[in-house]
Write a protein that holds these residues in place. Structure first.
Motif, PDB file in Angstrom:
ATOM      1  N   THR A  35       0.544  -1.138   0.181  1.00 14.84           N
ATOM      2  CA  THR A  35       0.331   0.211   0.075  1.00 14.84           C
ATOM      3  C   THR A  35       0.224   1.066  -0.594  1.00 14.84           C
ATOM      4  N   PHE A  36      -0.391   2.015  -0.516  1.00 15.24           N
ATOM      5  CA  PHE A  36       1.155   3.754  -0.173  1.00 15.24           C
ATOM      6  C   PHE A  36      -0.131   5.225   0.575  1.00 15.24           C
ATOM      7  N   ALA A  37       0.373   5.782   1.010  1.00 10.77           N
ATOM      8  CA  ALA A  37      -0.014   6.955   1.470  1.00 10.77           C
ATOM      9  C   ALA A  37      -0.423   7.564   0.476  1.00 10.77           C
ATOM     10  N   THR A  38      -1.924   8.578   0.358  1.00 10.34           N
ATOM     11  CA  THR A  38      -1.976   9.935  -0.144  1.00 10.34           C
ATOM     12  C   THR A  38      -2.244  10.538   0.033  1.00 10.34           C
ATOM     13  N   LEU A  39      -1.203  11.978   0.653  1.00 11.02           N
ATOM     14  CA  LEU A  39      -1.380  12.887   1.700  1.00 11.02           C
ATOM     15  C   LEU A  39      -1.986  14.219   1.100  1.00 11.02           C
ATOM     16  N   ASP A  40      -2.268  14.800   2.200  1.00  9.46           N
ATOM     17  CA  ASP A  40      -2.781  15.748   2.486  1.00  9.46           C
ATOM     18  C   ASP A  40      -1.682  17.484   1.893  1.00  9.46           C
ATOM     19  N   PRO A  41      -1.746  18.203   0.961  1.00  5.68           N
ATOM     20  CA  PRO A  41      -0.983  18.656   0.526  1.00  5.68           C
ATOM     21  C   PRO A  41      -0.849  20.276   1.513  1.00  5.68           C
ATOM     22  N   ALA A  42      -1.531  20.104   2.083  1.00  3.79           N
ATOM     23  CA  ALA A  42      -2.028  21.057   2.989  1.00  3.79           C
ATOM     24  C   ALA A  42      -1.526  21.434   4.480  1.00  3.79           C
ATOM     25  N   SER A 175     -11.638   9.049 -20.757  1.00  2.34           N
ATOM     26  CA  SER A 175     -13.062   7.838 -21.057  1.00  2.34           C
ATOM     27  C   SER A 175     -13.844   8.494 -21.546  1.00  2.34           C
ATOM     28  N   ALA A 176     -15.022   8.856 -21.459  1.00  4.18           N
ATOM     29  CA  ALA A 176     -15.197   9.925 -22.326  1.00  4.18           C
ATOM     30  C   ALA A 176     -15.033   9.182 -23.836  1.00  4.18           C
ATOM     31  N   PRO A 177     -14.517   9.658 -24.530  1.00  2.00           N
ATOM     32  CA  PRO A 177     -14.340   9.463 -26.166  1.00  2.00           C
ATOM     33  C   PRO A 177     -14.100   7.653 -25.887  1.00  2.00           C
ATOM     34  N   ALA A 178     -13.463   7.236 -25.251  1.00  2.00           N
ATOM     35  CA  ALA A 178     -12.804   6.108 -25.518  1.00  2.00           C
ATOM     36  C   ALA A 178     -13.998   5.073 -25.386  1.00  2.00           C
ATOM     37  N   LEU A 179     -15.082   5.568 -24.228  1.00  5.26           N
ATOM     38  CA  LEU A 179     -16.205   4.262 -23.715  1.00  5.26           C
ATOM     39  C   LEU A 179     -17.437   5.023 -24.925  1.00  5.26           C
ATOM     40  N   VAL A 180     -17.634   5.964 -25.613  1.00  4.09           N
ATOM     41  CA  VAL A 180     -18.462   6.212 -26.393  1.00  4.09           C
ATOM     42  C   VAL A 180     -18.530   5.945 -27.411  1.00  4.09           C
ATOM     43  N   CYS A 181     -17.195   5.083 -27.479  1.00  2.77           N
ATOM     44  CA  CYS A 181     -16.340   4.432 -29.786  1.00  2.77           C
ATOM     45  C   CYS A 181     -16.916   2.895 -29.406  1.00  2.77           C
ATOM     46  N   GLY A 182     -17.101   2.441 -27.849  1.00  2.00           N
ATOM     47  CA  GLY A 182     -17.208   0.569 -27.555  1.00  2.00           C
ATOM     48  C   GLY A 182     -15.757   0.519 -27.489  1.00  2.00           C
ATOM     49  N   ASN A 183     -14.518   1.412 -26.647  1.00  3.55           N
ATOM     50  CA  ASN A 183     -14.084   1.084 -26.115  1.00  3.55           C
ATOM     51  C   ASN A 183     -13.909   0.879 -24.918  1.00  3.55           C
ATOM     52  N   THR A 184     -13.029  -0.244 -23.586  1.00  2.00           N
ATOM     53  CA  THR A 184     -13.305  -0.460 -22.723  1.00  2.00           C
ATOM     54  C   THR A 184     -11.596   0.178 -21.700  1.00  2.00           C
ATOM     55  N   MET A 185     -11.839   0.627 -20.523  1.00  2.00           N
ATOM     56  CA  MET A 185     -10.795   0.647 -20.580  1.00  2.00           C
ATOM     57  C   MET A 185     -10.148   0.518 -18.978  1.00  2.00           C
ATOM     58  N   VAL A 186      -8.978   0.495 -18.571  1.00  2.00           N
ATOM     59  CA  VAL A 186      -8.142   0.069 -17.069  1.00  2.00           C
ATOM     60  C   VAL A 186      -7.256   1.842 -17.257  1.00  2.00           C
ATOM     61  N   PHE A 187      -7.805   2.358 -16.314  1.00  3.70           N
ATOM     62  CA  PHE A 187      -7.677   3.613 -15.577  1.00  3.70           C
ATOM     63  C   PHE A 187      -6.526   3.658 -14.152  1.00  3.70           C
ATOM     64  N   LYS A 188      -5.822   4.057 -14.443  1.00  6.68           N
ATOM     65  CA  LYS A 188      -4.898   4.700 -12.905  1.00  6.68           C
ATOM     66  C   LYS A 188      -4.277   5.858 -13.330  1.00  6.68           C
ATOM     67  N   PRO A 189      -5.099   6.523 -12.019  1.00  8.48           N
ATOM     68  CA  PRO A 189      -4.508   7.438 -11.667  1.00  8.48           C
ATOM     69  C   PRO A 189      -3.538   7.788 -10.980  1.00  8.48           C
ATOM     70  N   ALA A 190      -2.439   9.618 -11.274  1.00  8.66           N
ATOM     71  CA  ALA A 190      -1.416   9.586 -10.201  1.00  8.66           C
ATOM     72  C   ALA A 190      -1.368   9.416  -8.792  1.00  8.66           C
ATOM     73  N   GLU A 191      -0.167   8.496  -8.918  1.00  7.82           N
ATOM     74  CA  GLU A 191      -0.058   7.676  -7.288  1.00  7.82           C
ATOM     75  C   GLU A 191      -0.175   8.978  -6.168  1.00  7.82           C
ATOM     76  N   LEU A 192       0.055  10.259  -6.324  1.00  9.09           N
ATOM     77  CA  LEU A 192      -0.301  11.394  -6.171  1.00  9.09           C
ATOM     78  C   LEU A 192      -1.457  11.818  -5.481  1.00  9.09           C
ATOM     79  N   THR A 193      -2.832  11.201  -6.897  1.00  5.85           N
ATOM     80  CA  THR A 193      -3.505  11.946  -7.090  1.00  5.85           C
ATOM     81  C   THR A 193      -5.219  10.724  -6.748  1.00  5.85           C
ATOM     82  N   PRO A 194      -5.125   9.550  -5.929  1.00  7.64           N
ATOM     83  CA  PRO A 194      -5.230   8.261  -6.022  1.00  7.64           C
ATOM     84  C   PRO A 194      -6.892   7.918  -6.478  1.00  7.64           C
ATOM     85  N   LEU A 195      -7.636   9.810  -5.662  1.00  5.10           N
ATOM     86  CA  LEU A 195      -8.821   9.000  -5.402  1.00  5.10           C
ATOM     87  C   LEU A 195     -10.072   9.241  -5.400  1.00  5.10           C
ATOM     88  N   THR A 196     -10.285  10.380  -6.181  1.00  9.63           N
ATOM     89  CA  THR A 196     -11.492  10.792  -7.430  1.00  9.63           C
ATOM     90  C   THR A 196     -11.991  10.030  -7.934  1.00  9.63           C
TER      91      THR A 196
END
Ligand code: TXE
Length: 500
Positions: A35-42, A175-196
């Protein structure tokens, strides 16, 4: 920062449980055990732990996306569009909740994330949902006894890799254009901002997206490389630094994947003497300090015609002086925290180099002396004037609140200097001279040029870089080409007559 106006659910450092991956329509535990921690930059307090996806986890996510591809790509486009439109409605209904989570994870001011981050993502999703039923191929009559049709088909599984400055917007723009065209997706957010990204997966699922169409894996470059090497992935789309784009291109080449890159920039903002100077000053501030300067398209080289240069520079200091640096959750805050301690240190190095150069230090660049901000990654917006093109902080992307102001004498001179860079993401020209505005816009080597404006990116128009700022485009109709492939079917209505 005890009196933080944090949303109640985030008041303690361990408010959120350990975040999982999202595979086949549900939150899923990683098998890596890491696991890794995501930090509150403030405050640099941990927000929560996040499970790191290893090879087996990425394989599972890609297998899920491949399994989902058949039904999703065969679904009538109007039904795909209905799911995506429901997701748009949910995103907008949950805007403020998602904005708060984005502010917590990125350190960006709540006044920005509430107005821009979710909305610009939802707008792009709405735009592509609207295109779903317009996707088509071509037909060619080939007399006397043949015809051809050209089918537009999806690519398959798309591996998407995000940057940390606009996490949910980037997840939606990919994801919007990818999915609308019928593709599927595996998305990796940046490790610094994984939440949304995980919230987006939940929202897509609530909107009716079938399991496996949108999966989220978490992790750093190691996880990213598992995607770019994976034989089950047909295309990679990356938002990140130019160096990362080169590394990803090399890895993707091994299995000849399609690629789209949205990379870095060091864009020129050119102000002519005839421009509305107050508006140009406002634009220079917005183009350098919005999102704490962590915006790839920022106009960080501000070229000002000599006749108005002194007045322009004199106007900057007092305007920057009034800018509110502080708790990202304070609605009055205009400049929040930079993403990480390491990034703050990088920006400080550039500020120190600028101070040591022959440039004139106009204002800023110090760490605020407010004890309430001491634990966060805060720095006062900085302006340096009388800069020259050879200075490192003028040539290189800082990705922080540091403006470089440079005088110029003629249109030809400023165009040559503005284009003398390996980047080519964006630029702007401020002038009241219509002909000159278009001469300069035409001559700038950049994917987007604003005339008397900055950082406006409507979903209808393509967005992306020239030179080492990127490959391909996002948004606009052209991006459909990046997520589909064409099959020509030639039909012989007669009898085959061979040569042998
Ligand atoms: O980028 P990084 P960051 C650019 C912006 C700045 C950068 C900041 O200009 O240069 O993004 O974001 C993953 N194989 N843009 O620091 O470090 C990594 O885990 C596979 C441009 O995040 O390049 C992360 O998820 N993956 C943009 C992602 O790549 C790898 C707008 C980006 O990481 C990898 C916003 C590898 N070898 C920011 N190395 C635009 N042009 O629109 C890293 N990663």
């Amino acid at each position: 920062m005890s009196n933080r106006s944090l949303p109640t659910e985030y008041r303690t450092g361990t408010a959120l449980p350990t975040q999982q991956l999202f595979v086949h329509g549900v939150p899923a535990d990683a098998t890596s055990g890491e696991t890794f921690a995501t930090l509150d930059p403030a405050t640099n307090d941990p927000i929560c732990e996040v499970q790191h996806a290893g090879e087996a986890d990425v394989d599972r996510a890609v297998a899920s996306a491949r399994e989902a591809f058949g039904a999703w790509s065969a679904m009538p486009a109007v039904e795909r569009a209905r799911v995506l439109r429901r997701a748009v409605d949910i995103l907008r209904a949950r805007n403020d909740e998602l904005a708060a989570l984005e502010t917590l994870d990125t350190g960006k001011p709540i006044q920005e994330t509430q107005a821009v981050d979710v909305a610009t993502g939802a707008d792009v999703l709405e735009y592509y949902a609207g295109l779903a039923q317009t996707l088509h191929g071509d037909h060619f009559d080939l007399p006397p006894d043949a015809f051809a049709i050209v089918r537009r088909e999806p690519l398959g599984v798309v591996g998407a890799i995000g940057a940390w400055n606009y996490p949910i917007q980037i997840a939606l723009w990919k994801s919007a254009p990818a999915l609308v065209c019928g593709n599927t997706m595996v998305f990796k957010p940046a490790e610094l901002t994984p939440l949304t990204a995980l919230k987006l997966a939940e929202i897509y699922t609530e909107a009716g997206l079938p399991p496996g169409v949108f999966n989220v894996v978490q992790g750093d470059a190691r996880t990213g490389r598992l995607l770019t090497h994976h034989p089950g992935i047909a295309k990679v789309t990356l938002t990140g630094e130019a160096g990362t784009g080169k590394a990803v291109m090399a890895d993707a080449a091994k299995t000849l994947k399609h690629v789209t890159f949205e990379l870095g920039g060091k864009s020129p903002l050119i102000v002519f003497a005839d421009a509305d100077q107050e508006a140009a000053v406002s634009a220079a501030l917005a183009a350098n300090f919005y999102s704490g300067g962590e915006v790839c398209t920022n106009g960080t080289r501000v070229f000002v015609e000599r006749a108005v240069y002194d007045d322009f520079v004199s106007a900057l200091g007092p305007r920057v002086q009034t800018m509110r640096v502080g708790d990202p959750f304070d609605p009055a805050t205009q400049v929040g925290a930079l993403i990480s301690r390491d990034h703050l240190a990088k920006v400080k190095r550039y500020v120190d180099a600028a101070r040591a150069s022959n440039a004139t230090h106009v204002i800023g660049g110090d760490v605020p002396n407010d004890p309430a901000l001491a634990r966060g990654n805060f720095i006062m917006p900085a302006v340096f004037a009388d800069c020259t093109d050879d200075m490192a902080f003028v040539r290189e992307e800082i990705f922080g609140p540091v403006m470089a102001v440079l005088p110029f004498a003629t249109e030809d001179e400023v165009l040559a200097r503005a284009n003398a860079t390996d980047f080519g993401l964006a630029g702007a020209v401020f002038t009241r001279d219509f002909a000159r505005a278009h001469r300069v816009a035409n001559a700038l080597q950049a994917g987007t040029v604003w005339i008397n404006d900055y950082n406006v990116t409507p979903p209808e128009v393509p967005f992306g870089g020239y030179k080492q700022s990127g490959l391909g485009r996002e948004n606009g109709l052209q991006t459909i080409e990046a997520f589909t492939q064409l099959k020509t079917i030639y039909a012989n209505l007669g009898r085959f007559e061979g040569p042998y």
